[in-house]
Design an enzyme around this catalytic site. Structure first.
Site, PDB file in Angstrom:
ATOM      1  N   TYR A 292     104.965   9.400  64.757  1.00 33.10           N
ATOM      2  CA  TYR A 292     103.754   8.875  65.401  1.00 33.10           C
ATOM      3  C   TYR A 292     103.980   8.734  66.915  1.00 33.10           C
ATOM      4  O   TYR A 292     103.246   9.298  67.722  1.00 33.10           O
ATOM      5  CB  TYR A 292     103.416   7.532  64.770  1.00 33.10           C
ATOM      6  CG  TYR A 292     102.132   6.897  65.269  1.00 33.10           C
ATOM      7  CD1 TYR A 292     100.896   7.448  64.958  1.00 33.10           C
ATOM      8  CD2 TYR A 292     102.163   5.721  66.022  1.00 33.10           C
ATOM      9  CE1 TYR A 292      99.714   6.845  65.390  1.00 33.10           C
ATOM     10  CE2 TYR A 292     100.990   5.119  66.455  1.00 33.10           C
ATOM     11  CZ  TYR A 292      99.764   5.681  66.130  1.00 33.10           C
ATOM     12  OH  TYR A 292      98.604   5.085  66.570  1.00 33.10           O
TER      13      TYR A 292
ATOM     14  N   ASN B 288      97.253  -2.972  69.311  1.00 38.68           N
ATOM     15  CA  ASN B 288      96.822  -3.276  67.929  1.00 38.68           C
ATOM     16  C   ASN B 288      95.364  -3.708  67.867  1.00 38.68           C
ATOM     17  O   ASN B 288      94.966  -4.702  68.478  1.00 38.68           O
ATOM     18  CB  ASN B 288      97.695  -4.397  67.342  1.00 38.68           C
ATOM     19  CG  ASN B 288      99.127  -3.956  67.166  1.00 38.68           C
ATOM     20  OD1 ASN B 288      99.815  -3.668  68.146  1.00 38.68           O
ATOM     21  ND2 ASN B 288      99.589  -3.878  65.940  1.00 38.68           N
TER      22      ASN B 288
HETATM   23  P1  NAD Z   1      92.406   5.467  60.853  1.00 38.49           P
HETATM   24  O1  NAD Z   1      93.548   5.887  60.017  1.00 38.49           O
HETATM   25  O2  NAD Z   1      91.472   4.457  60.294  1.00 38.49           O
HETATM   26  O3  NAD Z   1      91.525   6.718  61.297  1.00 38.49           O
HETATM   27  C1  NAD Z   1      92.061   7.980  61.525  1.00 38.49           C
HETATM   28  C2  NAD Z   1      91.067   9.023  61.055  1.00 38.49           C
HETATM   29  O4  NAD Z   1      91.594  10.333  61.318  1.00 38.49           O
HETATM   30  C3  NAD Z   1      90.795   8.966  59.546  1.00 38.49           C
HETATM   31  O5  NAD Z   1      89.423   9.080  59.308  1.00 38.49           O
HETATM   32  C4  NAD Z   1      91.565  10.176  59.006  1.00 38.49           C
HETATM   33  O6  NAD Z   1      91.034  10.665  57.795  1.00 38.49           O
HETATM   34  C5  NAD Z   1      91.432  11.129  60.160  1.00 38.49           C
HETATM   35  N1  NAD Z   1      92.476  12.159  60.197  1.00 38.49           N
HETATM   36  C6  NAD Z   1      93.814  12.007  60.142  1.00 38.49           C
HETATM   37  N2  NAD Z   1      94.433  13.191  60.257  1.00 38.49           N
HETATM   38  C7  NAD Z   1      93.465  14.128  60.401  1.00 38.49           C
HETATM   39  C8  NAD Z   1      93.477  15.523  60.588  1.00 38.49           C
HETATM   40  N3  NAD Z   1      94.612  16.221  60.647  1.00 38.49           N
HETATM   41  N4  NAD Z   1      92.287  16.154  60.703  1.00 38.49           N
HETATM   42  C9  NAD Z   1      91.119  15.476  60.646  1.00 38.49           C
HETATM   43  N5  NAD Z   1      91.055  14.143  60.481  1.00 38.49           N
HETATM   44  C10 NAD Z   1      92.212  13.476  60.357  1.00 38.49           C
HETATM   45  O7  NAD Z   1      93.029   4.955  62.223  1.00 38.49           O
HETATM   46  P2  NAD Z   1      92.342   4.150  63.414  1.00 38.49           P
HETATM   47  O8  NAD Z   1      92.899   2.802  63.445  1.00 38.49           O
HETATM   48  O9  NAD Z   1      90.865   4.323  63.356  1.00 38.49           O
HETATM   49  O10 NAD Z   1      92.921   4.938  64.676  1.00 38.49           O
HETATM   50  C11 NAD Z   1      92.160   5.923  65.327  1.00 38.49           C
HETATM   51  C12 NAD Z   1      92.955   6.495  66.480  1.00 38.49           C
HETATM   52  O11 NAD Z   1      93.295   5.471  67.398  1.00 38.49           O
HETATM   53  C13 NAD Z   1      94.258   7.161  66.042  1.00 38.49           C
HETATM   54  O12 NAD Z   1      94.482   8.304  66.827  1.00 38.49           O
HETATM   55  C14 NAD Z   1      95.284   6.105  66.346  1.00 38.49           C
HETATM   56  O13 NAD Z   1      96.548   6.672  66.601  1.00 38.49           O
HETATM   57  C15 NAD Z   1      94.696   5.452  67.593  1.00 38.49           C
HETATM   58  N6  NAD Z   1      95.181   4.081  67.714  1.00 38.49           N
HETATM   59  C16 NAD Z   1      94.707   3.103  66.902  1.00 38.49           C
HETATM   60  C17 NAD Z   1      95.220   1.814  67.017  1.00 38.49           C
HETATM   61  C18 NAD Z   1      94.739   0.698  66.131  1.00 38.49           C
HETATM   62  O14 NAD Z   1      95.310  -0.389  66.191  1.00 38.49           O
HETATM   63  N7  NAD Z   1      93.702   0.876  65.341  1.00 38.49           N
HETATM   64  C19 NAD Z   1      96.208   1.537  67.962  1.00 38.49           C
HETATM   65  C20 NAD Z   1      96.684   2.565  68.746  1.00 38.49           C
HETATM   66  C21 NAD Z   1      96.146   3.834  68.633  1.00 38.49           C
HETATM   67  N1  UDP Z   2     103.419  -6.857  59.128  1.00 44.99           N
HETATM   68  C1  UDP Z   2     103.780  -7.813  58.203  1.00 44.99           C
HETATM   69  N2  UDP Z   2     103.202  -7.769  56.971  1.00 44.99           N
HETATM   70  C2  UDP Z   2     102.280  -6.832  56.622  1.00 44.99           C
HETATM   71  C3  UDP Z   2     101.923  -5.848  57.569  1.00 44.99           C
HETATM   72  C4  UDP Z   2     102.521  -5.888  58.815  1.00 44.99           C
HETATM   73  O1  UDP Z   2     104.595  -8.698  58.483  1.00 44.99           O
HETATM   74  O2  UDP Z   2     101.778  -6.872  55.482  1.00 44.99           O
HETATM   75  C5  UDP Z   2     104.027  -6.902  60.467  1.00 44.99           C
HETATM   76  C6  UDP Z   2     104.769  -5.625  60.854  1.00 44.99           C
HETATM   77  O3  UDP Z   2     106.094  -5.657  60.371  1.00 44.99           O
HETATM   78  C7  UDP Z   2     104.677  -5.696  62.373  1.00 44.99           C
HETATM   79  C8  UDP Z   2     103.339  -6.374  62.643  1.00 44.99           C
HETATM   80  O4  UDP Z   2     102.997  -7.038  61.428  1.00 44.99           O
HETATM   81  O5  UDP Z   2     105.689  -6.513  62.886  1.00 44.99           O
HETATM   82  C9  UDP Z   2     102.233  -5.398  63.008  1.00 44.99           C
HETATM   83  O6  UDP Z   2     102.220  -4.381  62.027  1.00 44.99           O
HETATM   84  P1  UDP Z   2     101.084  -3.289  61.962  1.00 44.99           P
HETATM   85  O7  UDP Z   2     101.443  -2.369  60.850  1.00 44.99           O
HETATM   86  O8  UDP Z   2      99.757  -3.939  61.928  1.00 44.99           O
HETATM   87  O9  UDP Z   2     101.151  -2.552  63.362  1.00 44.99           O
HETATM   88  P2  UDP Z   2     102.368  -2.002  64.263  1.00 44.99           P
HETATM   89  O10 UDP Z   2     103.660  -2.293  63.604  1.00 44.99           O
HETATM   90  O11 UDP Z   2     102.106  -0.563  64.355  1.00 44.99           O
HETATM   91  O12 UDP Z   2     102.224  -2.717  65.538  1.00 44.99           O
END
Ligand code: NAD
Ligand code: UDP
Length: 323
Positions: free
Chosen positions: A146, A175
């Site tokens: 990732y 997040n």
């Molecule tokens: P999510 O998993 O809910 O959504 C991702 C979407 O992409 C899903 O609908 C999935 O089916 C689709 N997808 C995955 N691989 C694909 C592919 N190869 N082709 C077509 N579709 C595909 O995740 P999210 O939380 O909505 O995140 C959206 C974006 O934002 C991602 O790029 C993620 O890396 C980025 N992001 C999210 C967070 C967060 O906290 N939510 C933080 C940092 C970055």
């Molecule tokens: N985490 C946890 N219990 C859970 C899910 C996540 O303690 O059921 C913790 C995880 O280990 C991390 C933080 O919560 O320290 C945030 O995790 P998340 O998967 O939401 O996002 P990321 O690690 O990518 O920041």
């Protein structure tokens, strides 16, 4: 001028909220969502009934269309560690392969927007993290598919900008949580909420003193909308977007538990290479997007998320939380 927009990952958590915002645009002529439903759900966009909208179930890395797009927003990628660690090659393909393929569908002079992540900072040695902090990432570690595919996609886009003047917008999301996360997504807030509402046991990995900065989705999507298409800005990114109030995982779990009397916290083994802290430096965001701020407190955001999950579970949400 009428605009055609391609959004990858639009059935996901953040993407589906972005669909709603895009469809409010008066200049939007056509919105195509490409999603392979890996982590996303059709239900997230089931409410959309707009003739400008169409959904294509396909991989971002191999999708094609007969027309080029004015704007492309690339979100296709799982964001939950549980999901991306399970399929690292697929995660790399979604981010890098997706960007390479979608770039070929951008009309000359068009704009390419990308959701990168605070994970590019790895387990950061400075706090808060400004955009010019180069990070502390292990390129052979369990989160590397990732982290490194986000970093490589950033490299691709900024190099395309340098070499051929591509108009890019790159955000680094911290997040983000809220309604429309899968029940079995596995990220902290959604997992704690669904666990509290089902098993009553909230799984905290390690001592829970690791911290994150938790952004409520409406605030974050406000920032995305402004940076990707609304505000007139010259900065191309990277730009941190998040809530800069840093709270421990244990405090989040305690708050969720307080919403369900009888629920309790159980400590599980720590996750390998779990970042110890994460907090955005928002100095640049405040300059580039004056007036934007993530104002929702974690208590308010979690209460709203909780109500949404309660309805989902009552309506028969099938999947269990990740334990
Ligand atoms: P999510 O998993 O809910 O959504 C991702 C979407 O992409 C899903 O609908 C999935 O089916 C689709 N997808 C995955 N691989 C694909 C592919 N190869 N082709 C077509 N579709 C595909 O995740 P999210 O939380 O909505 O995140 C959206 C974006 O934002 C991602 O790029 C993620 O890396 C980025 N992001 C999210 C967070 C967060 O906290 N939510 C933080 C940092 C970055
Ligand atoms: N985490 C946890 N219990 C859970 C899910 C996540 O303690 O059921 C913790 C995880 O280990 C991390 C933080 O919560 O320290 C945030 O995790 P998340 O998967 O939401 O996002 P990321 O690690 O990518 O920041």
């Amino acid at each position: 001028m009428p605009r055609s927009v391609l959004l990858s990952g639009g059935c996901g958590f953040v993407g589906s909220h972005l669909v709603d915002r895009l469809l409010r645009r008066g200049d939007l002529e056509r919105l195509v969502v490409v999603d392979n439903l890996w982590t996303g759900l059709r239900d997230n966009i089931a409410h959309v009934a707009d003739p400008r909208f169409s959904l294509r179930i396909a991989d971002a890395e191999s999708f094609s269309d007969s027309q080029a797009f004015d704007e492309i927003i690339h979100l296709a990628s799982p964001a939950s560690p549980v999901w991306y660690m399970r399929e690292p090659a697929r995660t790399i393909r979604a981010n890098i392969g997706g960007a390479l393929n979608l770039l070929s569908m951008l009309r000359p002079g068009g704009r390419f927007c990308f959701a990168s992540t605070s994970e590019v900072y790895g387990d950061p040695l400075v706090s808060p993290q400004p955009e010019n902090y180069r990070g502390s990432v292990d390129c052979t570690g369990p989160r590397s598919s990732y982290d490194e595919s986000k970093r490589c996609t950033e490299a691709l886009l900024f190099e395309e900008q340098r070499v051929r003047g591509l108009d890019v917008r790159v955000v680094r999301l911290f997040n983000t949580y809220g309604p429309r996360t899968r029940i079995d997504d596995g990220r902290a807030v959604s997992n704690f909420v669904s666990q509290a509402l089902t098993t009553g046991i909230l799984t905290v990995y390690g001592d829970g003193l690791q911290s994150r900065s938790w952004g409520y989705v409406d605030d974050i999507v406000d920032g995305l909308e402004r940076f990707f298409w609304r505000d007139s800005i010259s900065h191309r990114g990277p730009l941190n977007l998040g809530n800069n109030s840093e709270i421990s995982v244990l405090d989040i779990a305690k708050f969720v538990s307080s919403l369900v009397p009888g629920s309790r916290i159980e400590h599980h083994a720590p996750v390998p290479q779990d970042p110890t802290n994460r907090c955005p430096d928002l100095t640049l965001a405040r300059q580039v997007l004056p007036g934007w701020e993530a104002t929702t407190s974690y208590q308010d955001g979690i209460r709203r998320t909780f109500e949404w999950f309660k309805h989902q579970i009552a309506a028969g949400g099938k999947s269990a939380a990740t334990g």
